[in-house]
Design a protein around this motif. Structure first.
Motif, PDB file in Angstrom:
ATOM      1  N   PHE A   1       0.933  -1.228  -0.072  1.00 51.64           N
ATOM      2  CA  PHE A   1       0.070   0.002  -0.049  1.00 51.64           C
ATOM      3  C   PHE A   1       0.836   1.309  -0.094  1.00 51.64           C
ATOM      4  CE2 PHE A   1      -1.852   3.205   3.121  1.00 51.64           C
ATOM      5  CZ  PHE A   1      -3.185   3.606   2.081  1.00 51.64           C
ATOM      6  N   TYR A   2       1.913   1.305   1.030  1.00 51.95           N
ATOM      7  CA  TYR A   2       2.701   2.427   1.147  1.00 51.95           C
ATOM      8  C   TYR A   2       3.512   2.469  -0.144  1.00 51.95           C
ATOM      9  CZ  TYR A   2       1.285   2.479   5.810  1.00 51.95           C
ATOM     10  OH  TYR A   2       0.680   2.606   7.184  1.00 51.95           O
ATOM     11  N   GLN A   3       4.149   1.692  -0.700  1.00 49.41           N
ATOM     12  CA  GLN A   3       4.910   1.438  -1.967  1.00 49.41           C
ATOM     13  C   GLN A   3       4.134   1.930  -3.051  1.00 49.41           C
ATOM     14  OE1 GLN A   3       6.501  -2.631  -1.949  1.00 49.41           O
ATOM     15  NE2 GLN A   3       8.571  -1.723  -1.564  1.00 49.41           N
ATOM     16  N   LYS A   4       2.694   1.682  -3.315  1.00 52.06           N
ATOM     17  CA  LYS A   4       1.972   2.354  -4.319  1.00 52.06           C
ATOM     18  C   LYS A   4       1.787   3.834  -4.324  1.00 52.06           C
ATOM     19  CE  LYS A   4      -2.599   1.209  -6.258  1.00 52.06           C
ATOM     20  NZ  LYS A   4      -3.839   0.465  -6.219  1.00 52.06           N
ATOM     21  N   LEU A   5       1.940   4.169  -3.005  1.00 54.82           N
ATOM     22  CA  LEU A   5       1.637   5.702  -2.975  1.00 54.82           C
ATOM     23  C   LEU A   5       2.959   6.479  -2.567  1.00 54.82           C
ATOM     24  CD1 LEU A   5      -1.065   5.721  -0.024  1.00 54.82           C
ATOM     25  CD2 LEU A   5      -1.337   6.340  -2.544  1.00 54.82           C
ATOM     26  N   GLY A   6       4.085   5.663  -3.410  1.00 51.16           N
ATOM     27  CA  GLY A   6       5.504   6.305  -3.548  1.00 51.16           C
ATOM     28  C   GLY A   6       6.247   5.946  -2.338  1.00 51.16           C
ATOM     29  N   GLY A   7       6.286   5.277  -1.474  1.00 54.50           N
ATOM     30  CA  GLY A   7       6.838   5.029  -0.197  1.00 54.50           C
ATOM     31  C   GLY A   7       7.895   4.103  -0.752  1.00 54.50           C
ATOM     32  N   GLN A   8       9.304   4.417  -0.305  1.00 55.73           N
ATOM     33  CA  GLN A   8      10.470   3.762  -0.761  1.00 55.73           C
ATOM     34  C   GLN A   8      11.159   3.169   0.530  1.00 55.73           C
ATOM     35  OE1 GLN A   8      11.741   3.523  -4.151  1.00 55.73           O
ATOM     36  NE2 GLN A   8       9.835   4.631  -4.468  1.00 55.73           N
ATOM     37  N   ILE A   9      11.592   1.904   0.540  1.00 56.74           N
ATOM     38  CA  ILE A   9      12.071   1.194   1.850  1.00 56.74           C
ATOM     39  C   ILE A   9      13.311   1.546   1.958  1.00 56.74           C
ATOM     40  CG2 ILE A   9      13.178  -1.079   2.467  1.00 56.74           C
ATOM     41  CD1 ILE A   9      10.811  -2.502   0.982  1.00 56.74           C
ATOM     42  N   ILE A  10      13.563   2.161   3.157  1.00 59.34           N
ATOM     43  CA  ILE A  10      14.820   2.947   3.396  1.00 59.34           C
ATOM     44  C   ILE A  10      15.677   2.307   4.574  1.00 59.34           C
ATOM     45  CG2 ILE A  10      13.992   5.215   2.653  1.00 59.34           C
ATOM     46  CD1 ILE A  10      13.390   5.681   5.825  1.00 59.34           C
ATOM     47  N   LYS A  11      15.179   1.428   5.430  1.00 60.90           N
ATOM     48  CA  LYS A  11      15.787   0.790   6.444  1.00 60.90           C
ATOM     49  C   LYS A  11      15.356  -0.377   7.029  1.00 60.90           C
ATOM     50  CE  LYS A  11      18.053   1.956  10.805  1.00 60.90           C
ATOM     51  NZ  LYS A  11      18.521   2.840  11.825  1.00 60.90           N
ATOM     52  N   ASP A  12      15.706  -1.296   7.643  1.00 56.95           N
ATOM     53  CA  ASP A  12      15.016  -2.200   8.511  1.00 56.95           C
ATOM     54  C   ASP A  12      15.877  -2.500   9.698  1.00 56.95           C
ATOM     55  OD1 ASP A  12      17.281  -3.628   7.431  1.00 56.95           O
ATOM     56  OD2 ASP A  12      16.187  -5.402   7.275  1.00 56.95           O
ATOM     57  N   LYS A  13      15.032  -3.082  10.818  1.00 59.90           N
ATOM     58  CA  LYS A  13      15.653  -3.186  12.075  1.00 59.90           C
ATOM     59  C   LYS A  13      14.948  -4.509  12.703  1.00 59.90           C
ATOM     60  CE  LYS A  13      13.181   0.040  14.413  1.00 59.90           C
ATOM     61  NZ  LYS A  13      13.045   1.260  15.361  1.00 59.90           N
ATOM     62  N   GLU A  14      15.428  -4.915  13.716  1.00 56.95           N
ATOM     63  CA  GLU A  14      15.062  -5.889  14.569  1.00 56.95           C
ATOM     64  C   GLU A  14      14.509  -5.426  15.703  1.00 56.95           C
ATOM     65  OE1 GLU A  14      17.824  -9.165  15.202  1.00 56.95           O
ATOM     66  OE2 GLU A  14      17.414 -10.186  13.418  1.00 56.95           O
ATOM     67  N   ILE A  15      13.159  -5.754  16.006  1.00 54.88           N
ATOM     68  CA  ILE A  15      12.484  -5.407  17.252  1.00 54.88           C
ATOM     69  C   ILE A  15      11.978  -6.636  18.070  1.00 54.88           C
ATOM     70  CG2 ILE A  15      11.852  -3.067  16.282  1.00 54.88           C
ATOM     71  CD1 ILE A  15       9.035  -4.254  15.985  1.00 54.88           C
ATOM     72  N   LYS A  16      11.530  -6.468  19.275  1.00 56.48           N
ATOM     73  CA  LYS A  16      11.108  -7.644  20.260  1.00 56.48           C
ATOM     74  C   LYS A  16       9.567  -7.001  20.230  1.00 56.48           C
ATOM     75  CE  LYS A  16      12.325 -10.387  23.736  1.00 56.48           C
ATOM     76  NZ  LYS A  16      12.620 -11.783  23.500  1.00 56.48           N
ATOM     77  N   ILE A  17       8.696  -8.132  20.096  1.00 59.39           N
ATOM     78  CA  ILE A  17       7.479  -7.913  20.373  1.00 59.39           C
ATOM     79  C   ILE A  17       6.998  -9.318  20.966  1.00 59.39           C
ATOM     80  CG2 ILE A  17       5.094  -7.936  19.303  1.00 59.39           C
ATOM     81  CD1 ILE A  17       6.074  -6.523  16.969  1.00 59.39           C
ATOM     82  N   GLY A  18       6.691  -8.999  22.215  1.00 63.05           N
ATOM     83  CA  GLY A  18       6.197 -10.413  23.031  1.00 63.05           C
ATOM     84  C   GLY A  18       7.617 -11.175  23.312  1.00 63.05           C
ATOM     85  N   ASN A  19       7.573 -12.379  23.008  1.00 61.84           N
ATOM     86  CA  ASN A  19       8.760 -13.077  23.406  1.00 61.84           C
ATOM     87  C   ASN A  19       9.506 -13.505  21.724  1.00 61.84           C
ATOM     88  OD1 ASN A  19       8.558 -13.454  25.978  1.00 61.84           O
ATOM     89  ND2 ASN A  19       6.970 -15.246  25.704  1.00 61.84           N
ATOM     90  N   GLU A  20       9.199 -12.867  20.919  1.00 57.42           N
ATOM     91  CA  GLU A  20       9.742 -12.808  19.328  1.00 57.42           C
ATOM     92  C   GLU A  20      10.643 -11.640  18.893  1.00 57.42           C
ATOM     93  OE1 GLU A  20       6.943 -14.573  16.425  1.00 57.42           O
ATOM     94  OE2 GLU A  20       5.599 -13.673  17.947  1.00 57.42           O
ATOM     95  N   THR A  21      11.649 -11.928  18.200  1.00 58.19           N
ATOM     96  CA  THR A  21      12.304 -10.904  17.619  1.00 58.19           C
ATOM     97  C   THR A  21      11.826 -10.853  16.017  1.00 58.19           C
ATOM     98  OG1 THR A  21      14.163 -11.233  18.974  1.00 58.19           O
ATOM     99  CG2 THR A  21      14.558 -10.163  16.930  1.00 58.19           C
ATOM    100  N   VAL A  22      11.456  -9.724  15.402  1.00 58.68           N
ATOM    101  CA  VAL A  22      10.890  -9.544  14.182  1.00 58.68           C
ATOM    102  C   VAL A  22      11.404  -8.558  13.673  1.00 58.68           C
ATOM    103  CG1 VAL A  22       8.623 -10.915  14.806  1.00 58.68           C
ATOM    104  CG2 VAL A  22       8.844  -8.438  15.223  1.00 58.68           C
ATOM    105  N   ASN A  23      11.510  -8.395  12.045  1.00 62.04           N
ATOM    106  CA  ASN A  23      11.923  -7.539  11.321  1.00 62.04           C
ATOM    107  C   ASN A  23      11.050  -6.115  11.212  1.00 62.04           C
ATOM    108  OD1 ASN A  23      14.557  -6.667  10.415  1.00 62.04           O
ATOM    109  ND2 ASN A  23      13.716  -6.996   8.313  1.00 62.04           N
TER     110      ASN A  23
END
Length: 173
Positions: free
Chosen positions: A137-159
């Motif tokens: 959705f965001y890419q369709k509106l012109g958003g460009q991927i600029i970075k990624d990072k790992e975060i912790k949600i609950g007991n999981e590490t996700v990107n």
């Protein structure tokens, strides 16, 4: 459907949309045990704190159906990522599953962009959990991927993926 600035009295509706949207949006991306524990009451405290700390650099908008029921919301403001070269940020946008794909997200996003532009912000970014279809959705509106990072949600590490717009004009056209 109506988009308007949110007020303190909207907290219960926003909390409900927030909790239900997490359950449908992140099912399969986060552990069921974690998602099953999310409640509107649990989100309510977060939203009370948000509204108590609202200032000129933050905004919240809601989408209402024809009966005045809150079906979605978006929040944004000053970019919280000092190392990224963006001045505005879309903090959150969530819509009840049965109302997705009907233009509600685009209208909420446009409201955030108009608010940021009124505060003279020139650019904007947002964070999205990897695997979330809203990236498209965001890419369709012109958003460009600029970075990624790992975060912790609950007991999981996700990107999480950051998307950015150097110019917000393409969103509100």
């Amino acid at each position: 459907m109506k988009i308007r600035g949110a007020k303190f009295a909207d907290i219960n509706g926003i909390s409900y949309v927030h909790s239900e949207s997490w359950k449908t949006t992140y099912r399969g991306l986060l552990a069921d045990e974690y998602l099953d524990k999310i409640t509107a009451e649990g989100r309510r405290g977060q939203w009370i704190r948000t509204f108590e700390s609202l200032n000129n650099d933050k905004c919240v908008f809601v989408a209402e159906d024809k009966n005045g029921r809150i079906i979605g919301f978006a929040s944004g403001g000053k970019c919280r990522e000092s190392e990224l070269d963006f001045d505005g940020e879309l903090y959150a946008i969530y819509i009840l599953k049965e109302h997705q794909g009907r233009g509600v997200g685009r209208l909420l996003l446009k409201s955030i962009v108009r608010y940021l532009k009124s505060k003279e912000y020139k650019s904007m970014m947002t964070w999205v959990l990897e695997g979330n279809l809203s990236i498209l959705f965001y890419q369709k509106l012109g958003g460009q991927i600029i970075k990624d990072k790992e975060i912790k949600i609950g007991n999981e590490t996700v990107n999480e993926v950051a998307l950015g717009w150097n110019e917000m004009e393409e969103i509100i056209r």
